[in-house]
Motif scaffolding. Structure first.
Motif, PDB file in Angstrom:
ATOM      1  N   ASN A  98       0.859  -1.181   0.000  1.00 39.59           N
ATOM      2  CA  ASN A  98       0.000   0.000   0.000  1.00 39.59           C
ATOM      3  C   ASN A  98       0.899   1.236   0.000  1.00 39.59           C
ATOM      4  O   ASN A  98       1.818   1.351   0.813  1.00 39.59           O
ATOM      5  N   SER A  99       0.647   2.160  -0.924  1.00 41.70           N
ATOM      6  CA  SER A  99       1.540   3.309  -1.091  1.00 41.70           C
ATOM      7  C   SER A  99       1.620   4.207   0.136  1.00 41.70           C
ATOM      8  O   SER A  99       2.593   4.964   0.297  1.00 41.70           O
ATOM      9  N   LYS A 100       0.618   4.126   1.014  1.00 46.69           N
ATOM     10  CA  LYS A 100       0.625   4.947   2.220  1.00 46.69           C
ATOM     11  C   LYS A 100       1.360   4.276   3.380  1.00 46.69           C
ATOM     12  O   LYS A 100       1.532   4.883   4.441  1.00 46.69           O
ATOM     13  N   SER A 101       1.780   3.047   3.192  1.00 44.02           N
ATOM     14  CA  SER A 101       2.398   2.299   4.295  1.00 44.02           C
ATOM     15  C   SER A 101       3.820   2.764   4.566  1.00 44.02           C
ATOM     16  O   SER A 101       4.523   3.249   3.670  1.00 44.02           O
ATOM     17  N   ASN A 102       4.234   2.590   5.804  1.00 41.26           N
ATOM     18  CA  ASN A 102       5.626   2.868   6.155  1.00 41.26           C
ATOM     19  C   ASN A 102       6.563   1.914   5.413  1.00 41.26           C
ATOM     20  O   ASN A 102       7.688   2.280   5.067  1.00 41.26           O
ATOM     21  N   PHE A 103       6.072   0.713   5.154  1.00 42.11           N
ATOM     22  CA  PHE A 103       6.860  -0.276   4.430  1.00 42.11           C
ATOM     23  C   PHE A 103       7.198   0.250   3.031  1.00 42.11           C
ATOM     24  O   PHE A 103       8.346   0.180   2.586  1.00 42.11           O
ATOM     25  N   ALA A 104       6.176   0.784   2.346  1.00 44.24           N
ATOM     26  CA  ALA A 104       6.396   1.318   0.996  1.00 44.24           C
ATOM     27  C   ALA A 104       7.372   2.489   1.033  1.00 44.24           C
ATOM     28  O   ALA A 104       8.266   2.597   0.168  1.00 44.24           O
ATOM     29  N   LYS A 105       7.216   3.353   2.000  1.00 40.13           N
ATOM     30  CA  LYS A 105       8.071   4.538   2.072  1.00 40.13           C
ATOM     31  C   LYS A 105       9.538   4.159   2.289  1.00 40.13           C
ATOM     32  O   LYS A 105      10.447   4.809   1.770  1.00 40.13           O
ATOM     33  N   GLU A 106       9.766   3.095   3.059  1.00 44.55           N
ATOM     34  CA  GLU A 106      11.147   2.687   3.331  1.00 44.55           C
ATOM     35  C   GLU A 106      11.710   1.801   2.231  1.00 44.55           C
ATOM     36  O   GLU A 106      12.830   2.010   1.758  1.00 44.55           O
ATOM     37  N   TYR A 107      10.932   0.808   1.794  1.00 44.49           N
ATOM     38  CA  TYR A 107      11.482  -0.196   0.883  1.00 44.49           C
ATOM     39  C   TYR A 107      11.365   0.161  -0.592  1.00 44.49           C
ATOM     40  O   TYR A 107      11.991  -0.490  -1.440  1.00 44.49           O
ATOM     41  N   ALA A 108      10.598   1.202  -0.927  1.00 41.38           N
ATOM     42  CA  ALA A 108      10.613   1.683  -2.311  1.00 41.38           C
ATOM     43  C   ALA A 108      12.004   2.191  -2.658  1.00 41.38           C
ATOM     44  O   ALA A 108      12.413   2.177  -3.824  1.00 41.38           O
ATOM     45  N   LYS A 110      14.917   1.334  -0.392  1.00 40.84           N
ATOM     46  CA  LYS A 110      15.886   0.325   0.063  1.00 40.84           C
ATOM     47  C   LYS A 110      15.817  -0.946  -0.767  1.00 40.84           C
ATOM     48  O   LYS A 110      16.843  -1.546  -1.097  1.00 40.84           O
ATOM     49  N   GLY A 111      14.603  -1.365  -1.122  1.00 44.71           N
ATOM     50  CA  GLY A 111      14.428  -2.598  -1.881  1.00 44.71           C
ATOM     51  C   GLY A 111      14.659  -3.837  -1.037  1.00 44.71           C
ATOM     52  O   GLY A 111      15.031  -3.765   0.140  1.00 44.71           O
ATOM     53  N   LEU A 112      14.424  -4.996  -1.639  1.00 42.70           N
ATOM     54  CA  LEU A 112      14.549  -6.274  -0.942  1.00 42.70           C
ATOM     55  C   LEU A 112      15.671  -7.111  -1.531  1.00 42.70           C
ATOM     56  O   LEU A 112      15.751  -7.309  -2.741  1.00 42.70           O
ATOM     57  N   THR A 113      16.535  -7.615  -0.666  1.00 45.24           N
ATOM     58  CA  THR A 113      17.498  -8.635  -1.050  1.00 45.24           C
ATOM     59  C   THR A 113      16.879  -9.990  -0.710  1.00 45.24           C
ATOM     60  O   THR A 113      15.814 -10.063  -0.091  1.00 45.24           O
ATOM     61  N   ASP A 212      16.625  -7.090  -5.542  1.00 50.14           N
ATOM     62  CA  ASP A 212      18.005  -7.282  -5.997  1.00 50.14           C
ATOM     63  C   ASP A 212      17.991  -8.283  -7.156  1.00 50.14           C
ATOM     64  O   ASP A 212      18.104  -9.481  -6.962  1.00 50.14           O
ATOM     65  N   LEU A 213      17.876  -7.773  -8.386  1.00 49.02           N
ATOM     66  CA  LEU A 213      17.696  -8.639  -9.560  1.00 49.02           C
ATOM     67  C   LEU A 213      18.949  -9.414  -9.945  1.00 49.02           C
ATOM     68  O   LEU A 213      18.856 -10.493 -10.522  1.00 49.02           O
ATOM     69  N   ARG A 218      22.591  -5.890  -3.100  1.00 45.31           N
ATOM     70  CA  ARG A 218      22.082  -4.528  -2.961  1.00 45.31           C
ATOM     71  C   ARG A 218      21.138  -4.224  -4.121  1.00 45.31           C
ATOM     72  O   ARG A 218      21.129  -4.929  -5.130  1.00 45.31           O
ATOM     73  N   VAL A 219      20.357  -3.156  -3.984  1.00 46.23           N
ATOM     74  CA  VAL A 219      19.393  -2.780  -5.021  1.00 46.23           C
ATOM     75  C   VAL A 219      19.880  -1.498  -5.678  1.00 46.23           C
ATOM     76  O   VAL A 219      20.012  -0.453  -5.025  1.00 46.23           O
ATOM     77  N   SER A 220      20.150  -1.577  -6.969  1.00 47.72           N
ATOM     78  CA  SER A 220      20.721  -0.446  -7.697  1.00 47.72           C
ATOM     79  C   SER A 220      19.636   0.516  -8.165  1.00 47.72           C
ATOM     80  O   SER A 220      18.435   0.229  -8.100  1.00 47.72           O
TER      81      SER A 220
END
Length: 304
Positions: A98-108, A110-113, A212-213, A218-220
């Motif tokens: 959800n775009s309003k989530s704290n998760f989205a704000k941080e991981y958009a 940082k991204g996921l490894t 991390d494709l 890390r996420v470039s």
């Protein structure tokens, strides 16, 4: 004369009924593929107006009678041995929030490894813990056995029941609806459900989380470029992509099914499917695999 008219009406009615039965094809299976299948039905019936091809929506179980099954995961050997398959395309699974989530704000950003992916989405007592991960998120996943959760879990080395979160009854689109209603919501879904197929942009209210494709830990900046569906599909079709589960969508028909229209439609799909895949958010199938399955399907279709 009246008698002859009645006989003619009786036999013409039977002939029409028989033609209708012969030309009717019932399709069921994974619901996220229905928009793509509906496009194929529209194009096929434009060229074959006598054909009656319908989708009977899967609920908890499949309809009692159907001709063609479209599915999104590899079946067990006993099932596969009883059916002829055509692998029409591939789908990917992307993490969304959800775009309003704290998760989205941080991981958009940082991204996921692979490490964070596993810790966030799966129950694993042996996984290394990262205490810096946020706690204020709610995962939504499927309740029933289905292609997307099976593929998602299997890719990372788990079973579907090991996915954390709230299990939602219904289809994959219900996860998106639940996520949009919950400002802490996160989930996984196909590009066809995460993006607006007309604008090619993420759906309003949804943030696609980068991953991390290349597996370098890390996420470039390039891996964070998720604003355009076609650009994302091009990236996913590259070789050696990591941290994105990808699986086939395939049509199948029972080896004892003699419905000639079902066989004809299946051969048409095998020859014409590729031109529509990208529009609906799918990746191309492996060309060699598709050609081998076409040859088997043509032999099967030739049997009366």
């Amino acid at each position: 004369m009246l008698f002859l008219a009645l006989v003619f009406t009786l036999f013409s009615g039977r002939a029409f009924s028989q033609e209708t039965a012969d030309n009717k094809v019932i399709i069921t299976g994974v619901r996220f593929a229905y928009p793509l299948v509906e496009k194929w039905i529209k194009d096929y019936t434009a060229a074959n107006p006598k054909a009656q091809i319908v989708i009977e929506t899967r609920t908890i179980t499949d309809p009692q009678k159907y001709d063609l099954l479209i599915e999104a995961y590899e079946q067990e050997k006993a099932v596969k041995d009883s059916r002829e398959y055509i692998s029409v395309g591939r789908y990917a699974l992307l993490p969304v929030a959800n775009s309003k989530s704290n998760f989205a704000k941080e991981y958009a950003d940082k991204g996921l490894t692979e490490k964070t992916y596993k810790q966030i989405f799966f129950h694993d007592i042996y996984a290394e813990k990262d205490k810096s991960l946020p706690q204020d998120y709610t995962i939504y996943t499927r309740l029933q056995k289905a292609g997307a959760p099976l593929t998602f879990a299997k890719y990372f080395g788990y079973e579907q029941q090991q996915i954390k979160g709230k299990a939602i009854a219904g289809a994959d689109e219900h996860l998106i609806k639940a996520l949009l209603k919950d400002e802490t919501g996160i989930s996984y879904t196909t590009p066809g459900l995460a993006y607006d197929l007309q604008t090619r942009k993420p759906l309003d209210g949804i943030t696609i989380i980068p991953v991390d494709l290349d597996g370098n830990g890390r996420v470039s900046k390039e891996e964070k470029s998720l604003g355009d569906l076609d650009q994302v599909l091009t990236s996913l079709e590259a070789e050696k992509i990591k941290n994105v589960p990808i699986e086939y969508v395939h049509f199948s028909i029972d080896k004892h099914n003699s419905n000639p229209e079902a066989k004809k439609f299946l051969l048409w799909v095998a020859a014409n499917a590729e031109k529509d895949l990208r529009q609906f958010g799918y990746l191309k199938p492996d060309a060699k695999r598709l050609e081998q399955e076409k040859e088997k399907l043509e032999r099967f279709a030739a049997v009366k």
